[in-house]
Write a protein that holds these residues in place. Structure first.
Motif, PDB file in Angstrom:
ATOM      1  N   ALA A  96       0.841  -1.207   0.000  1.00 21.94           N
ATOM      2  CA  ALA A  96       0.000   0.000   0.000  1.00 21.94           C
ATOM      3  C   ALA A  96       0.877   1.257   0.000  1.00 21.94           C
ATOM      4  O   ALA A  96       0.567   2.235  -0.691  1.00 21.94           O
ATOM      5  CB  ALA A  96      -0.932  -0.003   1.201  1.00 21.94           C
ATOM      6  N   ILE A  97       1.967   1.230   0.750  1.00 24.78           N
ATOM      7  CA  ILE A  97       2.894   2.373   0.759  1.00 24.78           C
ATOM      8  C   ILE A  97       3.496   2.551  -0.633  1.00 24.78           C
ATOM      9  O   ILE A  97       3.696   3.677  -1.093  1.00 24.78           O
ATOM     10  CB  ILE A  97       3.977   2.186   1.845  1.00 24.78           C
ATOM     11  N   GLY A  98       3.770   1.442  -1.309  1.00 21.68           N
ATOM     12  CA  GLY A  98       4.251   1.519  -2.691  1.00 21.68           C
ATOM     13  C   GLY A  98       3.244   2.213  -3.595  1.00 21.68           C
ATOM     14  O   GLY A  98       3.615   3.022  -4.458  1.00 21.68           O
ATOM     15  N   ASP A  99       1.970   1.927  -3.400  1.00 25.98           N
ATOM     16  CA  ASP A  99       0.912   2.603  -4.167  1.00 25.98           C
ATOM     17  C   ASP A  99       0.926   4.102  -3.902  1.00 25.98           C
ATOM     18  O   ASP A  99       0.808   4.909  -4.831  1.00 25.98           O
ATOM     19  CB  ASP A  99      -0.468   2.052  -3.798  1.00 25.98           C
ATOM     20  N   VAL A 100       1.054   4.474  -2.639  1.00 28.40           N
ATOM     21  CA  VAL A 100       1.071   5.889  -2.269  1.00 28.40           C
ATOM     22  C   VAL A 100       2.294   6.579  -2.862  1.00 28.40           C
ATOM     23  O   VAL A 100       2.209   7.702  -3.377  1.00 28.40           O
ATOM     24  CB  VAL A 100       0.995   6.084  -0.734  1.00 28.40           C
ATOM     25  N   GLU A 101       3.436   5.904  -2.804  1.00 30.10           N
ATOM     26  CA  GLU A 101       4.667   6.473  -3.368  1.00 30.10           C
ATOM     27  C   GLU A 101       4.501   6.709  -4.871  1.00 30.10           C
ATOM     28  O   GLU A 101       4.856   7.781  -5.381  1.00 30.10           O
ATOM     29  CB  GLU A 101       5.848   5.554  -3.104  1.00 30.10           C
ATOM     30  N   ALA A 102       3.974   5.731  -5.572  1.00 27.16           N
ATOM     31  CA  ALA A 102       3.754   5.889  -7.023  1.00 27.16           C
ATOM     32  C   ALA A 102       2.811   7.056  -7.297  1.00 27.16           C
ATOM     33  O   ALA A 102       3.035   7.846  -8.218  1.00 27.16           O
ATOM     34  CB  ALA A 102       3.208   4.594  -7.616  1.00 27.16           C
ATOM     35  N   TRP A 103       1.770   7.182  -6.488  1.00 24.88           N
ATOM     36  CA  TRP A 103       0.827   8.293  -6.626  1.00 24.88           C
ATOM     37  C   TRP A 103       1.532   9.622  -6.358  1.00 24.88           C
ATOM     38  O   TRP A 103       1.364  10.597  -7.120  1.00 24.88           O
ATOM     39  CB  TRP A 103      -0.334   8.093  -5.656  1.00 24.88           C
ATOM     40  N   ALA A 104       2.330   9.681  -5.291  1.00 32.23           N
ATOM     41  CA  ALA A 104       3.015  10.929  -4.919  1.00 32.23           C
ATOM     42  C   ALA A 104       4.007  11.366  -5.991  1.00 32.23           C
ATOM     43  O   ALA A 104       4.210  12.571  -6.195  1.00 32.23           O
ATOM     44  CB  ALA A 104       3.736  10.751  -3.578  1.00 32.23           C
TER      45      ALA A 104
END
Length: 107
Positions: A96-104
């Motif tokens: 999930a943090i990977g998803d947020v990082e990609a979004w950011a």
């Protein structure tokens, strides 16, 4: 021996694919016709995490969330460095943090 052709008692039992299992009962193993749930994607997400661990490390350790002080780089690095088989659901948090990082990174 096929599973008994007894209709589900509740409407939501249809989500368990009862009708399809009954239609193919003679061709399916008993463990399939008798089951009452689909299971979970846990093994898939664990495999995704384990095979993508190095990519996640590259993405996260030098990413926006670390640079902005949102994530603790040392703690994250320690977690990602652990190569023991995945247990529990902690890997889901890293994904999930990977998803947020990609979004950011899109900003």
């Amino acid at each position: 021996m096929p599973a008994p052709a007894v209709a589900p008692r509740r409407a939501d039992d249809w989500t368990n694919r009862w009708a399809a299992r009954q239609a193919f009962a003679e061709r399916l193993p008993r463990m399939i016709t008798a089951r009452r749930s689909k299971g979970t994607p846990d093994s898939f997400s664990a495999a995704l995490y384990e095979t993508g661990r190095s990519t996640l490390s590259e993405l996260l350790l030098d990413g926006v969330l670390v640079r902005e002080g949102i994530l603790d780089r040392a703690a994250l690095e320690n977690t990602l460095r652990d190569t023991t088989p995945v247990k529990g659901h902690d890997h889901l948090r890293i994904l999930a943090i990977g998803d947020v990082e990609a979004w950011a990174r899109g900003f």
